[in-house]
Design a protein around this motif. Structure first.
Motif, PDB file in Angstrom:
ATOM      1  N   UNK A  81       0.833  -1.205   0.000  1.00 48.96           N
ATOM      2  CA  UNK A  81       0.000   0.000   0.000  1.00 48.96           C
ATOM      3  C   UNK A  81       0.869   1.256   0.000  1.00 48.96           C
ATOM      4  N   UNK A  82       1.972   1.213   0.749  1.00 47.00           N
ATOM      5  CA  UNK A  82       2.870   2.365   0.805  1.00 47.00           C
ATOM      6  C   UNK A  82       3.530   2.606  -0.548  1.00 47.00           C
ATOM      7  N   UNK A  83       3.918   1.537  -1.219  1.00 50.84           N
ATOM      8  CA  UNK A  83       4.505   1.672  -2.547  1.00 50.84           C
ATOM      9  C   UNK A  83       3.494   2.234  -3.539  1.00 50.84           C
TER      10      UNK A  83
ATOM     11  N   UNK B  15       9.664   6.135   4.784  1.00 48.67           N
ATOM     12  CA  UNK B  15       9.124   6.835   3.620  1.00 48.67           C
ATOM     13  C   UNK B  15      10.241   7.401   2.749  1.00 48.67           C
ATOM     14  N   UNK B  16      11.349   7.781   3.365  1.00 50.47           N
ATOM     15  CA  UNK B  16      12.482   8.269   2.582  1.00 50.47           C
ATOM     16  C   UNK B  16      13.001   7.181   1.642  1.00 50.47           C
ATOM     17  N   UNK B  17      13.106   5.963   2.151  1.00 48.87           N
ATOM     18  CA  UNK B  17      13.561   4.842   1.325  1.00 48.87           C
ATOM     19  C   UNK B  17      12.560   4.587   0.192  1.00 48.87           C
ATOM     20  N   UNK B  18      11.270   4.640   0.534  1.00 51.02           N
ATOM     21  CA  UNK B  18      10.235   4.419  -0.472  1.00 51.02           C
ATOM     22  C   UNK B  18      10.305   5.484  -1.563  1.00 51.02           C
ATOM     23  N   UNK B  19      10.581   6.728  -1.151  1.00 52.80           N
ATOM     24  CA  UNK B  19      10.687   7.830  -2.126  1.00 52.80           C
ATOM     25  C   UNK B  19      11.846   7.569  -3.084  1.00 52.80           C
ATOM     26  N   UNK B  20      13.002   7.216  -2.526  1.00 51.13           N
ATOM     27  CA  UNK B  20      14.160   6.927  -3.384  1.00 51.13           C
ATOM     28  C   UNK B  20      13.872   5.752  -4.323  1.00 51.13           C
TER      29      UNK B  20
ATOM     30  N   UNK C 249      11.845   6.945  -7.252  1.00 55.68           N
ATOM     31  CA  UNK C 249      12.682   7.683  -8.200  1.00 55.68           C
ATOM     32  C   UNK C 249      13.524   6.718  -9.031  1.00 55.68           C
ATOM     33  N   UNK C 250      14.091   5.715  -8.355  1.00 54.65           N
ATOM     34  CA  UNK C 250      14.898   4.729  -9.069  1.00 54.65           C
ATOM     35  C   UNK C 250      14.084   3.934 -10.064  1.00 54.65           C
ATOM     36  N   UNK C 251      12.850   3.608  -9.698  1.00 53.07           N
ATOM     37  CA  UNK C 251      11.980   2.849 -10.601  1.00 53.07           C
ATOM     38  C   UNK C 251      11.638   3.669 -11.835  1.00 53.07           C
ATOM     39  N   UNK C 252      11.356   4.951 -11.640  1.00 50.65           N
ATOM     40  CA  UNK C 252      11.027   5.820 -12.770  1.00 50.65           C
ATOM     41  C   UNK C 252      12.187   5.944 -13.744  1.00 50.65           C
ATOM     42  N   UNK C 253      13.404   5.857 -13.233  1.00 48.28           N
ATOM     43  CA  UNK C 253      14.589   5.988 -14.084  1.00 48.28           C
ATOM     44  C   UNK C 253      15.150   4.635 -14.499  1.00 48.28           C
ATOM     45  N   UNK C 254      14.430   3.568 -14.151  1.00 47.70           N
ATOM     46  CA  UNK C 254      14.850   2.200 -14.477  1.00 47.70           C
ATOM     47  C   UNK C 254      16.229   1.879 -13.914  1.00 47.70           C
TER      48      UNK C 254
ATOM     49  N   UNK D  92      14.403  -0.566  -7.921  1.00 50.28           N
ATOM     50  CA  UNK D  92      13.103  -0.361  -7.299  1.00 50.28           C
ATOM     51  C   UNK D  92      13.137  -0.988  -5.913  1.00 50.28           C
ATOM     52  N   UNK D  93      12.034  -0.943  -5.204  1.00 55.19           N
ATOM     53  CA  UNK D  93      12.030  -1.432  -3.824  1.00 55.19           C
ATOM     54  C   UNK D  93      12.385  -2.918  -3.737  1.00 55.19           C
ATOM     55  N   UNK D  94      11.829  -3.787  -4.581  1.00 52.55           N
ATOM     56  CA  UNK D  94      12.216  -5.202  -4.498  1.00 52.55           C
ATOM     57  C   UNK D  94      13.714  -5.433  -4.702  1.00 52.55           C
ATOM     58  N   UNK D  95      14.339  -4.685  -5.616  1.00 48.26           N
ATOM     59  CA  UNK D  95      15.772  -4.893  -5.833  1.00 48.26           C
ATOM     60  C   UNK D  95      16.588  -4.347  -4.661  1.00 48.26           C
ATOM     61  N   UNK D  96      16.073  -3.283  -4.003  1.00 46.72           N
ATOM     62  CA  UNK D  96      16.734  -2.785  -2.795  1.00 46.72           C
ATOM     63  C   UNK D  96      16.714  -3.868  -1.723  1.00 46.72           C
TER      64      UNK D  96
END
Length: 269
Positions: A7-9, A65-70, A73-78, A81-85
């Motif tokens: 939900x947060x993502x 939330x800071x981690x989720x924000x980053x 941003x990473x997902x948008x730039x390919x 994303x959170x799973x790879x983190x």
């Protein structure tokens, strides 16, 4: 209903959705939210040190939330994303804990160990951890012992980390008496610079003195930042007492009067 990490993502993706998202969030970048990340991390630490555990959950959420924000941003730039983190983090922690995951997999286990032996194994575990980290740095192309110590760390924390790295290759005093003597030496040099009226030398010698003090903290296994934060809180507590007792006379009271109130504040602790 209890919200989940999914939900947060989803919420974060909605905030960054062009046309329908939040204008403020859409304008942000890695660099613009970095100061907020530092602030949220410090708020978590402050909450813990004040033992304000009723608000710790909220502060941890703000930091998450800071981690989720980053990750958004990473997902948008390919880039990531959170799973790879999460995947990278779990892989690294499994690799760095061979004493818990002997086969290098999350499912592998060792036999039950005697808890009384854990304290004796801590030095061995710590040494292995540092060796693995050094290997990882080498694989990333980091050659110098000090090369990847972040320059953005608070100065006292960075001093301790630089000293720890140097210590790892044998460049260190064997006992805490070494850095204590160094503090005395640097204090004498600072006093000499003050007598000479050389401001540039005063700044340099004061830096050397603080660096040596951080080395004492490292030898004592004390976090110098935490120690200084404690001293700051103590000063605030005592000065607020002085301020309350002096009242409207605070600005006109003599140093002797203020010092007497300061002594009273110390006696009450």
């Amino acid at each position: 209903m209890t919200y989940t990490i999914d939900d947060l993502l989803y919420l974060m993706a909605r905030l960054r959705e062009p046309g329908t998202g939040c204008p403020w969030d859409l304008k942000q970048s890695y660099k613009t939210i970095a100061p907020s990340t530092l602030e949220e991390a410090y708020e978590v630490v402050d909450t813990i040190e004040r033992e304000d555990y009723d608000h710790l959950r909220e502060e941890l959420g703000d930091l998450l939330f800071q981690v989720i924000f980053y990750s958004q941003l990473g997902k948008e730039e390919a880039r990531f994303d959170f799973p790879t983190i999460v995947d990278g983090l779990v892989s690294k922690l499994v690799r760095r804990h061979p004493h818990v995951f002997p086969d290098g997999t999350l499912e592998s286990r060792i036999g039950d160990r005697d808890a009384s032996q854990d304290e004796g194994n801590q030095d061995e575990v710590k040494a292995r951890w540092e060796a693995i980290k050094q290997q990882e740095r080498a694989e990333k192309g980091v050659k110098g012992v000090l090369d990847d110590v972040p320059v953005t760390l608070p100065a006292l924390s960075r001093a301790a980390k630089l000293q720890k790295r140097a210590s790892g290759v044998g460049f260190d005093w064997p006992e805490v008496s070494g850095p204590i003597a160094k503090v005395r030496e640097e204090l004498a040099e600072l006093e000499a610079a003050i007598e000479q009226g050389d401001h540039s030398a005063q700044q340099e010698e004061l830096g050397d003195l603080l660096f040596a003090a951080a080395n004492i903290a490292r030898h004592l296994k004390v976090d110098p930042e935490a120690a200084l934060r404690g001293a700051n809180r103590k000063f605030e507590r005592r000065f607020r007492y002085v301020e309350r007792q002096a009242g409207d006379q605070l600005g006109s009271a003599s140093l002797t009067q203020l010092d007497r109130l300061w002594g009273q504040a110390k006696q009450q602790e």
